[in-house]
Design a protein around this motif. Sequence first.
Motif, PDB file in Angstrom:
ATOM      1  N   HIS A   1      -2.394  -1.966  -4.957  1.00 46.99           N
ATOM      2  CA  HIS A   1      -2.788  -0.718  -4.288  1.00 46.99           C
ATOM      3  C   HIS A   1      -1.576   0.197  -4.431  1.00 46.99           C
ATOM      4  O   HIS A   1      -0.451  -0.247  -4.249  1.00 46.99           O
ATOM      5  CB  HIS A   1      -3.085  -1.032  -2.815  1.00 46.99           C
ATOM      6  CG  HIS A   1      -3.433   0.145  -1.955  1.00 46.99           C
ATOM      7  ND1 HIS A   1      -4.361   0.069  -0.931  1.00 46.99           N
ATOM      8  CD2 HIS A   1      -2.957   1.416  -1.923  1.00 46.99           C
ATOM      9  CE1 HIS A   1      -4.454   1.246  -0.328  1.00 46.99           C
ATOM     10  NE2 HIS A   1      -3.602   2.067  -0.905  1.00 46.99           N
TER      11      HIS A   1
ATOM     12  N   MET B   1      -1.334  -6.384  10.617  1.00 46.46           N
ATOM     13  CA  MET B   1      -0.168  -5.525  10.807  1.00 46.46           C
ATOM     14  C   MET B   1      -0.332  -4.654  12.056  1.00 46.46           C
ATOM     15  O   MET B   1      -1.447  -4.315  12.446  1.00 46.46           O
ATOM     16  CB  MET B   1       0.041  -4.634   9.585  1.00 46.46           C
ATOM     17  CG  MET B   1       0.261  -5.427   8.292  1.00 46.46           C
ATOM     18  SD  MET B   1      -1.269  -5.781   7.435  1.00 46.46           S
ATOM     19  CE  MET B   1      -1.341  -4.382   6.351  1.00 46.46           C
TER      20      MET B   1
ATOM     21  N   GLU C   1     -11.201   0.191  -3.522  1.00 43.27           N
ATOM     22  CA  GLU C   1     -10.503   0.636  -2.311  1.00 43.27           C
ATOM     23  C   GLU C   1      -9.215   1.332  -2.742  1.00 43.27           C
ATOM     24  O   GLU C   1      -8.945   1.512  -3.932  1.00 43.27           O
ATOM     25  CB  GLU C   1     -10.162  -0.556  -1.408  1.00 43.27           C
ATOM     26  CG  GLU C   1      -9.243  -1.566  -2.072  1.00 43.27           C
ATOM     27  CD  GLU C   1      -8.923  -2.784  -1.219  1.00 43.27           C
ATOM     28  OE1 GLU C   1      -9.503  -2.948  -0.137  1.00 43.27           O
ATOM     29  OE2 GLU C   1      -8.079  -3.594  -1.667  1.00 43.27           O
TER      30      GLU C   1
ATOM     31  N   ARG D   1       3.479  -8.818   1.015  1.00 41.07           N
ATOM     32  CA  ARG D   1       3.476  -8.118  -0.273  1.00 41.07           C
ATOM     33  C   ARG D   1       4.773  -7.344  -0.497  1.00 41.07           C
ATOM     34  O   ARG D   1       5.545  -7.118   0.428  1.00 41.07           O
ATOM     35  CB  ARG D   1       2.237  -7.217  -0.320  1.00 41.07           C
ATOM     36  CG  ARG D   1       0.960  -8.052  -0.267  1.00 41.07           C
ATOM     37  CD  ARG D   1      -0.282  -7.238   0.010  1.00 41.07           C
ATOM     38  NE  ARG D   1      -0.306  -6.702   1.359  1.00 41.07           N
ATOM     39  CZ  ARG D   1      -1.280  -5.926   1.837  1.00 41.07           C
ATOM     40  NH1 ARG D   1      -2.297  -5.611   1.071  1.00 41.07           N
ATOM     41  NH2 ARG D   1      -1.227  -5.483   3.076  1.00 41.07           N
TER      42      ARG D   1
ATOM     43  N   ASP E   1       0.813  -1.226   0.000  1.00 43.20           N
ATOM     44  CA  ASP E   1       0.000   0.000   0.000  1.00 43.20           C
ATOM     45  C   ASP E   1       0.846   1.276   0.000  1.00 43.20           C
ATOM     46  O   ASP E   1       0.641   2.173   0.846  1.00 43.20           O
ATOM     47  CB  ASP E   1      -0.919   0.023   1.238  1.00 43.20           C
ATOM     48  CG  ASP E   1      -1.774  -1.230   1.386  1.00 43.20           C
ATOM     49  OD1 ASP E   1      -2.280  -1.714   0.364  1.00 43.20           O
ATOM     50  OD2 ASP E   1      -1.927  -1.708   2.524  1.00 43.20           O
TER      51      ASP E   1
ATOM     52  N   ASP F   1      -8.107   2.969   4.222  1.00 42.15           N
ATOM     53  CA  ASP F   1      -7.421   3.516   3.046  1.00 42.15           C
ATOM     54  C   ASP F   1      -7.566   5.034   2.892  1.00 42.15           C
ATOM     55  O   ASP F   1      -8.040   5.527   1.845  1.00 42.15           O
ATOM     56  CB  ASP F   1      -7.899   2.802   1.770  1.00 42.15           C
ATOM     57  CG  ASP F   1      -7.487   1.340   1.743  1.00 42.15           C
ATOM     58  OD1 ASP F   1      -6.771   0.909   2.673  1.00 42.15           O
ATOM     59  OD2 ASP F   1      -7.876   0.630   0.808  1.00 42.15           O
TER      60      ASP F   1
HETATM   61  O1  FUB Z   1      -3.126  -3.554   3.581  1.00 44.08           O
HETATM   62  C1  FUB Z   1      -4.407  -3.922   4.036  1.00 44.08           C
HETATM   63  C2  FUB Z   1      -5.447  -3.718   2.973  1.00 44.08           C
HETATM   64  O2  FUB Z   1      -5.127  -4.486   1.811  1.00 44.08           O
HETATM   65  C3  FUB Z   1      -5.549  -2.309   2.447  1.00 44.08           C
HETATM   66  O3  FUB Z   1      -6.254  -1.478   3.314  1.00 44.08           O
HETATM   67  C4  FUB Z   1      -6.235  -2.553   1.165  1.00 44.08           C
HETATM   68  O4  FUB Z   1      -6.204  -1.457   0.292  1.00 44.08           O
HETATM   69  C5  FUB Z   1      -5.495  -3.755   0.642  1.00 44.08           C
HETATM   70  O5  FUB Z   1      -4.317  -3.382  -0.033  1.00 44.08           O
END
Ligand code: FUB
Length: 300
Positions: free
Chosen positions: A251, A62, A197, A275, A36, A149
């Motif tokens: 994202h 996280m 999102e 990621r 992100d 977000d």
């Molecule tokens: O990183 C957690 C969630 O996963 C984010 O809020 C979303 O946009 C997706 O990337």
Amino acid sequence: MKRQSIRLSFPFALLLCLAPAHVPAQHQILPDFQADPSARVFNGRLYIYPSHDVAGSKDWDMVDWHVFSTGDMVHWKDHGVIFSLKDITWAVKHAWAPDCIERNGKYYFYFPADDQIGVAVSRSPTGPFEDALGKPLIARNEAGIRSIDPAVFIDDDGQAYLYFGNSSGRLAVVKLKADMITRDGPIQVLDLPNYHEGIWVHKQNGRYYFSYPSNRGDMIANLMEYSIAKGPLGPFDYKGVILDNRSRNVHGSITEFKGKSYLFYHVAGPSAYERRVCVEPLYYNPDGTIKLIRMSPAKK
Ligand code: FUB
């Protein structure tokens, strides 16, 4: 938290200096595992505010946020943890996709925690940040939209907007007062074609670009699409796909640095919960549309 310097290998560094069209399509810039990415330029340096995925996790559970910076798109510095769930009293899980902006010498860090959005403030882009309100700025499920977000945008007239939300085709936005921590009016819900999102808003040549993972595609949020508007509240002219992605989840953010535009984004790594942040050069057509970026298959 240990600070790290990351140096790209010589071939990658060389490729970045050559014609941008030849940069490899999938190009990881931050160490495992970050996601992100919100990229910002402060005082001639580029900063990335990502989510910090937990290695080996089976959820997006996280707990803290790092910031990374570069002066040349080649050498990246990890400034360590700048904010954590331990720094707030009102949420204990899901430290997700943040954003940060500068105003009048202060840095405002907008962060989701357990489906609520807070704001923290610092005198430095690398923190330490402190919770500005001691409570969420946006409560859970306000306006019927999932409160995650956040992305912040300050228009040329000085008006600040906080965009947010996970929702099918609906984007939430609220104006902020000049102090950047007080809402200025009600939350508005905008109809944004294909929005899912991860909103990002930037302005280029008088056009307002809204880019976002869409609710289309054959995987989860795997298409990065965009719309253009004549103002910060729409209406929107849907333009299509930016990134021909083959990852399960994407994202990102679009930012200009030293005269070049880039798309910063993540791809799924070993799992959708681990990621990796990548970058691609981004080009505009004369009519303002964005040239499609083709991405190579994800690294195994
Ligand atoms: O990183 C957690 C969630 O996963 C984010 O809020 C979303 O946009 C997706 O990337």
